[in-house]
Design an enzyme around this catalytic site. Structure first.
Site, short mmCIF file in Angstrom:
data_model
loop_
_atom_site.label_atom_id
_atom_site.label_comp_id
_atom_site.label_asym_id
_atom_site.label_seq_id
_atom_site.Cartn_x
_atom_site.Cartn_y
_atom_site.Cartn_z
N GLU A 116 6.30 -4.21 11.19
CA GLU A 116 5.09 -3.48 11.62
C GLU A 116 3.85 -4.35 11.57
O GLU A 116 2.92 -4.14 12.34
CB GLU A 116 4.90 -2.24 10.75
CG GLU A 116 5.96 -1.19 11.03
CD GLU A 116 5.83 0.05 10.18
OE1 GLU A 116 4.99 0.07 9.26
OE2 GLU A 116 6.59 1.00 10.44
N HIS A 129 5.77 -11.80 6.15
CA HIS A 129 5.64 -11.37 4.76
C HIS A 129 7.02 -11.09 4.20
O HIS A 129 7.93 -10.67 4.92
CB HIS A 129 4.75 -10.11 4.66
CG HIS A 129 5.13 -9.02 5.58
ND1 HIS A 129 4.76 -9.02 6.91
CD2 HIS A 129 5.88 -7.90 5.39
CE1 HIS A 129 5.26 -7.94 7.50
NE2 HIS A 129 5.94 -7.25 6.60
N ASN A 132 11.33 -8.51 7.56
CA ASN A 132 11.66 -7.82 8.81
C ASN A 132 11.15 -8.62 9.99
O ASN A 132 10.03 -9.13 9.94
CB ASN A 132 11.02 -6.43 8.81
CG ASN A 132 11.51 -5.55 7.67
OD1 ASN A 132 12.68 -5.61 7.31
ND2 ASN A 132 10.63 -4.76 7.09
N ILE A 188 0.83 -1.21 0.00
CA ILE A 188 0.00 0.00 0.00
C ILE A 188 0.86 1.26 0.00
O ILE A 188 0.40 2.33 -0.43
CB ILE A 188 -0.96 -0.02 1.22
CG1 ILE A 188 -2.16 0.87 0.99
CG2 ILE A 188 -0.24 0.34 2.50
CD1 ILE A 188 -3.26 0.67 2.04
P1 5GP Z 1 6.84 -4.53 7.77
O1 5GP Z 1 7.37 -3.24 8.27
O2 5GP Z 1 5.95 -5.22 8.76
O3 5GP Z 1 7.91 -5.43 7.23
O4 5GP Z 1 5.99 -4.15 6.50
C1 5GP Z 1 4.61 -4.08 6.47
C2 5GP Z 1 4.23 -3.59 5.09
O5 5GP Z 1 2.85 -3.80 4.89
C3 5GP Z 1 4.48 -2.08 4.90
O6 5GP Z 1 5.35 -1.89 3.79
C4 5GP Z 1 3.09 -1.52 4.65
O7 5GP Z 1 3.08 -0.49 3.70
C5 5GP Z 1 2.31 -2.73 4.18
N1 5GP Z 1 0.90 -2.71 4.53
C6 5GP Z 1 0.38 -2.51 5.77
N2 5GP Z 1 -0.96 -2.57 5.73
C7 5GP Z 1 -1.30 -2.82 4.44
C8 5GP Z 1 -2.55 -3.01 3.79
O8 5GP Z 1 -3.63 -2.94 4.38
N3 5GP Z 1 -2.51 -3.26 2.46
C9 5GP Z 1 -1.34 -3.36 1.77
N4 5GP Z 1 -1.42 -3.62 0.46
N5 5GP Z 1 -0.14 -3.20 2.37
C10 5GP Z 1 -0.12 -2.94 3.68
#
Ligand code: 5GP
Ligand code: ZN
Length: 112
Positions: free
Chosen positions: A93, A98, A85, A29
């Protein structure tokens, strides 16, 4: 239920770029590059620390899908980066495993 489980269950409308029995993928997103998508297992595993011999089969599925989607996005030849991460110092986050796939620009190293 976590946000990515809601995406898997189609409770949050997200355009999937890939789906099979084990895995879904969708564009991030908040993209950090021209191509930035996430590949996730359908089962909820909160962090890399929770990977075990019982659930690790999804990793093979994820890494089968990544090069196919990289090719579809047109970043396979020039290259791309795969990032996972883990927990706070890793910058996690969303607490459902993922794999970020980032391409379409020159990645820098070291990443931090
Ligand atoms: P993290 O920091 O956990 O490795 O990355 C989480 C990722 O998920 C972030 O890059 C964020 O932009 C993405 N993300 C979080 N919520 C959503 C969502 O509802 N839809 C999509 N498509 N991406 C999301
Ligand atoms: Zn989840």
């Amino acid at each position: 239920m976590c946000i990515f489980c809601k995406i898997v269950n189609r409770e949050i409308p997200v355009k999937l770029i890939y789906e099979d029995e084990f895995v879904v993928a969708f564009d991030d997103i908040n993209p950090t590059a021209p191509a930035h998508f996430l590949v996730i297992p359908k089962i909820h595993i909160s962090t890399l620390n929770e990977i075990t011999s019982e659930n690790s089969n999804m990793l093979a599925k994820i890494f089968e899908v990544i090069p196919k989607l990289a090719k579809e996005k047109g970043v396979d030849e020039k290259g791309y980066r795969v990032v996972a991460n883990c927990n706070s110092e890793g910058g996690q986050e969303v607490f459902h495993i993922h794999f970020h796939v980032i391409g379409g620009k020159q990645c820098k190293w070291p990443a931090v």
